[in-house]
Design a protein around this motif. Sequence first.
Motif, mmCIF file in Angstrom:
data_model
loop_
_atom_site.group_PDB
_atom_site.id
_atom_site.type_symbol
_atom_site.label_atom_id
_atom_site.label_comp_id
_atom_site.label_asym_id
_atom_site.label_seq_id
_atom_site.Cartn_x
_atom_site.Cartn_y
_atom_site.Cartn_z
ATOM 1 N N GLN A 1 1.158 -1.246 -0.020
ATOM 2 C CA GLN A 1 -0.428 -0.116 -0.010
ATOM 3 C C GLN A 1 0.794 1.805 0.276
ATOM 4 O O GLN A 1 2.290 1.311 0.653
ATOM 5 N N ALA A 2 0.431 1.954 -0.498
ATOM 6 C CA ALA A 2 1.397 3.972 -0.839
ATOM 7 C C ALA A 2 1.473 3.772 1.441
ATOM 8 O O ALA A 2 0.834 3.625 2.004
ATOM 9 N N GLY A 3 2.665 4.234 1.306
ATOM 10 C CA GLY A 3 3.060 4.509 2.523
ATOM 11 C C GLY A 3 3.916 3.611 3.287
ATOM 12 O O GLY A 3 4.860 3.877 4.140
ATOM 13 N N GLY A 4 3.757 2.053 2.089
ATOM 14 C CA GLY A 4 4.844 1.350 3.051
ATOM 15 C C GLY A 4 5.614 0.565 2.966
ATOM 16 O O GLY A 4 7.089 2.100 1.958
ATOM 17 N N SER A 5 6.212 -0.365 3.104
ATOM 18 C CA SER A 5 7.823 -0.084 3.126
ATOM 19 C C SER A 5 8.242 -1.773 1.790
ATOM 20 O O SER A 5 7.176 -2.558 2.449
ATOM 21 N N LEU A 6 9.734 -1.233 1.367
ATOM 22 C CA LEU A 6 9.499 -3.237 0.833
ATOM 23 C C LEU A 6 11.109 -3.800 0.288
ATOM 24 O O LEU A 6 11.448 -1.855 0.181
ATOM 25 N N THR A 7 11.567 -3.996 0.938
ATOM 26 C CA THR A 7 12.639 -4.726 0.436
ATOM 27 C C THR A 7 13.171 -5.357 -0.460
ATOM 28 O O THR A 7 12.943 -6.546 -0.287
ATOM 29 N N ILE A 8 14.036 -5.040 -1.849
ATOM 30 C CA ILE A 8 14.370 -5.698 -2.988
ATOM 31 C C ILE A 8 15.775 -6.285 -2.897
ATOM 32 O O ILE A 8 16.437 -5.371 -1.732
#
Length: 125
Positions: A12-19
């Motif tokens: 979701q917008a505002g969230g975080s993710l690490t690739i």
Amino acid sequence: VQLQASGGGLVQAGGSLTISCAASGRTASRCATGWFRQAPGKEREFVAAISWSRGTIYYADVVKGRFTISRDNNKNSVYLQMNSLKPEDTAVYYCAAVETFGSYAYRTENDYDYWGQGTQVTVSS
């Protein structure tokens, strides 16, 4: 050098993710690495880059302050931590590498010799 990007997904917008980008091959440990992205209908664009020594890091203005690139040379891996994600960050993210020691990092596609297959990042509003 073979590159494998992973970790993409829906957030979701505002969230975080690490690739992540894992490198393999005889010279995988001697590479400068970059992240690029391509959104539907758009050209691929530079996101971030890091030198082998970690001494040089570049970010595109549109991600500066939100994304952090890092690397673990013991694992031949490069990471892109993405915070405060926006719908406009939706794209396929590609990692790229070029064999070079030291403090060289690159922001141009043509500077890279090796490319991963890409991982999809989708940010919902």
